[in-house]
Design a protein around this motif. Sequence first.
Motif, short mmCIF file in Angstrom:
data_model
loop_
_atom_site.label_atom_id
_atom_site.label_comp_id
_atom_site.label_asym_id
_atom_site.label_seq_id
_atom_site.Cartn_x
_atom_site.Cartn_y
_atom_site.Cartn_z
N SER B 281 1.19 -1.37 0.14
CA SER B 281 -0.23 -0.14 0.09
C SER B 281 0.48 1.17 0.07
CB SER B 281 -1.47 -0.59 0.91
OG SER B 281 -1.91 1.38 1.68
N VAL B 282 1.80 1.73 0.66
CA VAL B 282 2.51 2.02 0.73
C VAL B 282 3.90 1.99 -0.29
CG1 VAL B 282 2.55 2.96 3.20
CG2 VAL B 282 4.32 1.32 2.78
N ALA B 283 3.84 1.74 -0.86
CA ALA B 283 5.07 1.36 -1.99
C ALA B 283 4.50 1.62 -3.21
CB ALA B 283 5.47 -0.13 -2.18
N PHE B 284 2.95 1.67 -3.75
CA PHE B 284 2.63 2.19 -4.71
C PHE B 284 1.70 2.82 -4.40
CE2 PHE B 284 4.25 -2.29 -5.59
CZ PHE B 284 5.72 -1.76 -7.25
N GLY B 285 1.12 3.12 -2.75
CA GLY B 285 0.05 3.86 -3.34
C GLY B 285 -1.40 3.55 -3.47
N ALA B 286 -1.15 1.85 -2.97
CA ALA B 286 -2.07 1.54 -3.36
C ALA B 286 -2.87 0.68 -2.76
CB ALA B 286 -1.74 0.58 -5.32
N PRO B 287 -3.85 0.91 -1.68
CA PRO B 287 -4.44 0.12 -0.90
C PRO B 287 -5.04 -1.14 -1.38
CG PRO B 287 -4.93 1.81 0.20
CD PRO B 287 -4.12 2.49 -1.64
N ILE B 288 -5.72 -1.11 -2.29
CA ILE B 288 -6.85 -2.18 -2.70
C ILE B 288 -5.21 -3.49 -3.32
CG2 ILE B 288 -8.58 -3.02 -3.37
CD1 ILE B 288 -10.04 -0.50 -3.94
N GLY B 289 -5.45 -2.66 -4.01
CA GLY B 289 -3.57 -3.56 -4.80
C GLY B 289 -3.39 -4.06 -3.88
N GLY B 290 -2.87 -3.61 -3.05
CA GLY B 290 -2.01 -3.99 -1.58
C GLY B 290 -2.47 -5.59 -1.08
N VAL B 291 -3.48 -5.28 -0.62
CA VAL B 291 -4.55 -6.32 0.14
C VAL B 291 -4.78 -7.38 -0.60
CG1 VAL B 291 -7.39 -7.29 0.71
CG2 VAL B 291 -6.30 -4.97 1.12
N LEU B 292 -4.77 -7.48 -2.47
CA LEU B 292 -4.85 -8.33 -2.96
C LEU B 292 -3.86 -9.04 -3.66
CD1 LEU B 292 -6.94 -7.31 -6.08
CD2 LEU B 292 -7.44 -9.16 -4.51
N PHE B 293 -2.33 -7.83 -3.22
CA PHE B 293 -0.96 -8.54 -3.42
C PHE B 293 -0.92 -9.57 -2.49
CE2 PHE B 293 3.24 -7.90 -2.22
CZ PHE B 293 3.68 -8.38 -3.37
N SER B 294 -1.49 -9.20 -1.51
CA SER B 294 -0.81 -9.98 -0.44
C SER B 294 -2.00 -11.61 -0.31
CB SER B 294 -0.91 -9.28 0.91
OG SER B 294 -1.64 -9.85 2.22
N ARG B 309 -9.21 -6.45 8.59
CA ARG B 309 -8.11 -6.13 9.27
C ARG B 309 -7.30 -5.23 7.95
NH1 ARG B 309 -7.42 -9.11 14.20
NH2 ARG B 309 -10.15 -9.23 14.89
N SER B 310 -6.48 -6.10 7.25
CA SER B 310 -5.44 -6.02 6.27
C SER B 310 -5.77 -4.45 5.66
CB SER B 310 -5.35 -7.31 4.89
OG SER B 310 -5.00 -8.23 5.51
N PHE B 311 -7.13 -4.40 4.92
CA PHE B 311 -7.39 -3.19 4.32
C PHE B 311 -7.90 -2.12 5.53
CE2 PHE B 311 -10.74 -1.53 1.90
CZ PHE B 311 -10.53 -0.61 1.11
N PHE B 312 -7.43 -1.85 6.90
CA PHE B 312 -7.23 -1.05 7.67
C PHE B 312 -5.85 -0.35 7.65
CE2 PHE B 312 -7.01 -0.40 11.76
CZ PHE B 312 -7.77 0.77 12.11
N ALA B 313 -5.13 -1.84 7.57
CA ALA B 313 -3.87 -1.84 8.02
C ALA B 313 -2.75 -0.84 6.43
CB ALA B 313 -3.11 -2.72 8.05
N ALA B 314 -3.52 -1.28 5.82
CA ALA B 314 -3.12 -0.82 4.59
C ALA B 314 -4.15 0.86 4.07
CB ALA B 314 -3.92 -1.62 2.97
N LEU B 315 -5.16 0.92 4.49
CA LEU B 315 -5.47 2.32 4.92
C LEU B 315 -4.69 3.23 5.71
CD1 LEU B 315 -8.88 2.37 4.12
CD2 LEU B 315 -7.89 3.22 2.89
N VAL B 316 -4.45 2.80 6.90
CA VAL B 316 -3.41 3.60 7.51
C VAL B 316 -2.47 3.64 6.94
CG1 VAL B 316 -2.97 3.44 10.40
CG2 VAL B 316 -4.71 3.25 9.70
N ALA B 317 -1.93 2.76 6.52
CA ALA B 317 -0.82 3.08 6.49
C ALA B 317 -0.89 4.12 5.08
CB ALA B 317 0.17 2.45 5.78
N ALA B 318 -1.48 4.11 4.37
CA ALA B 318 -1.76 5.67 3.13
C ALA B 318 -1.53 6.76 3.60
CB ALA B 318 -2.40 4.49 1.93
N PHE B 319 -2.20 6.49 4.70
CA PHE B 319 -2.67 7.65 4.98
C PHE B 319 -1.66 8.70 6.05
CE2 PHE B 319 -7.06 7.12 3.26
CZ PHE B 319 -7.46 8.41 4.17
#
Lengths: 776, 776
Positions: B281-294, B309-319
């Motif tokens: 999520s932080v590498a690409f600025g893409a939270p949904i993509g991050g969850v799908l990657f995982s 929860r992953s989605f939540f973590a990805a969003l917090v990281a992105a923000f």
Amino acid sequence: MSEVLMSCFLFNIEDKSYNGGGIGSSTRMMDFLEEPIPGVGTYDDFNTIDWVREKSRDRDRHREITNKSKESTWALIHSVSDAFSGWLLMLLIGLLSGSLAGLIDISAHWMTDLKEGICTEGLWFNHEHCCWDSDQVTFEDKDKCPKWNSWSQLLISTEEGAFAYIVNYFMYVLWALLFAFLAVSLVKVFAPYACGSGIPEIKTILSGFIIRGYLGKWTLIIKTITLVLAVSSGLSLGKEGPLVHVACCCGNILCHCFNKYRKNEAKRREVLSAAAAAGVSVAFGAPIGGVLFSLEEVSYYFPLKTLWRSFFAALVAAFTLRSINPFGNSRLVLFYVEFHTPWHLFELVPFILLGIFGGLWGALFIRTNIAWCRKRKTTQLGKYPVIEVLVVTAITAILAFPNEYTRMSTSELISELFNDCGLLDSSKLCDYENHFNSSKGGDLPDRPAGAGVYSAMWQLALTLILKIVITIFTFGMKIPSGLFIPSMAVGAIAGRLLGVGMEQMAYYHHDWAIFNSWCSQGADCITPGLYAMVGAAACLGKWSDSNDCFLVVIMFELTGGLEYIVPLMAAAMTSKWVADALGREGIYDAHIRLNGYPFLEAKEEFAHKTLAMDVMKPRRNDPLLTVLTQDSMTVEDVETVISETTYSGFPVVVSRESQRLVGFVLRRDLIISIENARKKQDGVVSTSIIYFTEHSPPMPPYTPPTLKLRNILDLSPFTVTDLTPMEIVVDIFRKLGLRQCLVTHNGRLLGIITKKDVLKHIAQMANQDPDSILFN
Amino acid sequence: MSEVLMSCFLFNIEDKSYNGGGIGSSTRMMDFLEEPIPGVGTYDDFNTIDWVREKSRDRDRHREITNKSKESTWALIHSVSDAFSGWLLMLLIGLLSGSLAGLIDISAHWMTDLKEGICTEGLWFNHEHCCWDSDQVTFEDKDKCPKWNSWSQLLISTEEGAFAYIVNYFMYVLWALLFAFLAVSLVKVFAPYACGSGIPEIKTILSGFIIRGYLGKWTLIIKTITLVLAVSSGLSLGKEGPLVHVACCCGNILCHCFNKYRKNEAKRREVLSAAAAAGVSVAFGAPIGGVLFSLEEVSYYFPLKTLWRSFFAALVAAFTLRSINPFGNSRLVLFYVEFHTPWHLFELVPFILLGIFGGLWGALFIRTNIAWCRKRKTTQLGKYPVIEVLVVTAITAILAFPNEYTRMSTSELISELFNDCGLLDSSKLCDYENHFNSSKGGDLPDRPAGAGVYSAMWQLALTLILKIVITIFTFGMKIPSGLFIPSMAVGAIAGRLLGVGMEQMAYYHHDWAIFNSWCSQGADCITPGLYAMVGAAACLGKWSDSNDCFLVVIMFELTGGLEYIVPLMAAAMTSKWVADALGREGIYDAHIRLNGYPFLEAKEEFAHKTLAMDVMKPRRNDPLLTVLTQDSMTVEDVETVISETTYSGFPVVVSRESQRLVGFVLRRDLIISIENARKKQDGVVSTSIIYFTEHSPPMPPYTPPTLKLRNILDLSPFTVTDLTPMEIVVDIFRKLGLRQCLVTHNGRLLGIITKKDVLKHIAQMANQDPDSILFN
């Protein structure tokens, strides 16, 4: 459709080359090259499939094609076409479900307008199309164009006065009743499975249950027609859930064109998962959200290979719908919005309040709706579906007409509620007092509400009450009905009410400490449309007991940015927690349980300390487990066992004394094989010995010929020990998709656990009635 | 960090209430209330965990807390805090990994600029910050601001002439070598695990393998520092893969603050999955993509509960990253783009060509890189990592400096290639001949290329060759290195070259039939930036052998719309098919195999017809399976068995004659228990009988006291029959996460299959070396 038919033709010709192999070539029987008996390896209606066997058969098929492909060019072409048939199928599903969704949208729009009037220029134009090229289209009177005639104009040639109003009222109710009557009659006569949203049944089917005809062509045709009728009748229901059912029907029907998918129940369920994604994709215009919905919500067995294909199907469906462009806004849904003002941290408080409201509403709805549906099932009420539908339609229509927010279609209402008031908006909801005359560019500052806004607030409050009450009685009637749109409407109304309230408070009290820091006078602090959106998301939060990530993703796709994800997530999460505290079960699962389907929830952990021995049959005081021996029972013995029991399968042991397990044989396969042997095989009589061993047992001379049935024996039945915790057993049933599992103790066969036993045990542990599980 | 520490403190105090229960309370041992022996139930380094046991233990723990919560308020608070600790952990992971990503971005930016010069106003400003408030910032000479001094200005006070160029060249190479030397030395001395991208190892760890220290605090610190150094040194590597490793380290370290996660290997892996999502999520600025990657790429056991929860973590990281705003554009990545012109159906042809290029490059890269890495592993080369890094850095730096496209950082290059030339762009790539002087509003028509574009084309072609060659040697060196950015650069260059080519062709030959229908003169038909983007997506298509949905979603999030999904998907799919035809294995899996990790690929079907009996140990001519009997072996007998074999566990049977299975006992548990008994339990000597039954066997008088070990016996070992097809066995291993499985024939124990056996068999069937599997 011609390409569909052509491809059916093509693929079936090609597949003939390996039809001979068929079922008999299953791995478990691979050593025995006997002719397969027709019927062995198929399932009865209302039965659970054996995932392991189905997947095994598909691998055999695939292996055979791969091996053959080295032999000839034709076989190689066949192999390649087999590999690409999945993609072709996805393309066809996307095209078909996208087209059907477009058709449904356009027809429903036209028929909804038909209740109010007709276009004299062309009967097939809806109100909007009819007035498109009208000269009089200004912002004030866009509803008045000469080509569009309301029923009072047509019938009594006037638009004014109480009588005209009564004529319009009467026609409105009449059309609504006609549409509802047609819908319920068509469903009742032609396709009883076409009613409801279909999602509970699709969840069950995807988990491995067989309901013949549920996804058939009649269901498709009738559901498509009656969905349009039901939506147009003005009832408080949505088209989103049924669209998923329609897409799944498309998927199932198109599967028949490809042997790979027609013959294999497991492969077909992969396709249905993708079709469900395509359905949500067209319903919400959100392809990624659709895939997540399918993954989270409805699918049971979702190999990641399917993810890519589902995504493809969802995209094709979305693009097909977009090129049909049913709403004329180049968007896939009516309520696409873009907000421009940021939200403030303090606003999380009202957003969380909306979440609490959503959670309360979700819990209340599920309880009352299930109670009402149970009443319908158990009392006389269920015998008069047509009358029930007509009564509810009449009440809805009579109460809806006087209030403009209930009279308009629910999607339009949501669209209006989401809308952020611009300068040129003339609707009542945007009737603010324009103090500032739009001095600053685009953004409008907060303004005091005008009379229109106040009257709109009252009307919306009434709408809210009506929607809440009537939806409880509507969902579950014998017509196609979805829940998403009514839920969103309830949430959006609540949100808009709160949003306008906040806005007015911020305007009149901008010196309060809470507003002081971020809301200066004349600034645009509060966007009521955003509140409506957050409210809608909050009210969707409790349809399932899963996570509803897909909701947030759908909202993300609708708003097109990360900006508003935090408010949406805060509301959806609060709603989920509140609703969970009041009852864990989601509406779909509650309906599954109401119908007694054998659905093993994949997401819920089994949290009790029982062991396999507490669940297995036979129980402590029951007679011993019914088993067959591998080489000492006669045809008559076996037939006696079959007729005296109703079990769907029997373990085969070395001998009754040792109770050492050899394999498992299915009742259906056994009956078919014995019947077949009696008919065809010379000399097989009642005293013939049936043997399941590889070689026939030594026989004294002059005995009748033996019957070898090793080819129907499952030589790798799943076993667990009697001391295995049930949580592990439940896990195995879920993850491997078993129908039954044998229980051993120190190597001896002790009992059997079927999926029904597991479900009954789970129900018992949750203090529910275990006899509510009807099927195996 | 203070909040992290505080919460560690809080949660550990609360958790003391149930520490007593610990490991001994596992379900399988629940009837035996003996004191748990420390060490029983833990794992050795480089071993595979038992998922079933871990999950079982967590359920026990959860059950205990739930039961206790009814007793007192304190226990209730503990139960609620336990339920919310998962969310708190996600929040902390998001905050920490977002902050670290911001820190890395800012430092890398500054140090990259340090190679070229320094800001006199403040040493801590990078080039862009230094010149922000400069008066001379116009579009032509934004690179020239008085506060920014290149090294030649600082050292010899001139910017002009050959000598200044040489000074700058020399300083550039010197800094690059210094950074690279620091990076490789730090890695070598402090944290050898900090090298590489880390994704192959994280995949293996998530599949249930233990590598102690791989996600520890030293790895985190050193990887963060060396990543900055490695990126700044100008080597052809990216920070995206290592960022996932950094986020996983954060997740693992934060797990130590919560007993729930610290003590349970399965629960900890759920957290790591979410952390991986936050990393992408932080590498690409893409939270949904991050969850799908995982979900698609790295996770093995991904319960849907974790999705939210992953989605939540990805969003917090992105923000978090967004509020740090490292790029100053309010976006999360440097290369966010928005295109405005539509694409045309005919353009699918060049897009598919790019896909083919991407596929070819992917396959070529994997082969050559793996060959080179194998060479490094097996020859003297591997012994001199520092020299290797210095040589590659020197070559890269010397070749990179003269070409402006290799000199700039790779992310900047990608950003420039994605950019659609506007009117005000002054870069060489946008040096078109402006015939039309921007008569029509925003859109620029296709124009003939100027001299700048032609020279840029040549430089880009050279850059392409350099990147392709040098990346093969860079990936796998002993420094942190990611692959995403170099791959994207290769694809983007190829795409831009093709795009400009197409554009010029369309301009000069717009009367050709292929352009005729959609490209009139003076129209803006072709967007070279879009070609670059499509090329980048195509070159990312083959990092794994999975589906790479996440890529399309990331691209969707980067472009912010569905408009360009079809070109991106067409290219990515073509690339995938081409690469698959040339070799199925992805780069991560190839590196996993190179290192001999026991990774059981969850996505690949096992397609062979072998049976469990073909794989199990002992083989046909081996000595019999080593078993323990349940009540007739002495301590000495067991110790002999332990010392004579190296098996990690032994089946326990009723008696050697019957071979009826009772349970399975782990070597480690057995050794610890016997040692413990000898130390503590009075009278346990070598001739003591060990029994695994519930009651001690009848003993003649005057025999030494017996030793009861039923509490370490797994009473529900998994069994399959010898005739079970291996495809089903592989499926069971994968889905249930087993370490071993026992094989029976007609109820008698026959052999054992371990995960290593399964992996060796798979390798053998794929004609690979089965001895490459090193661990169990």
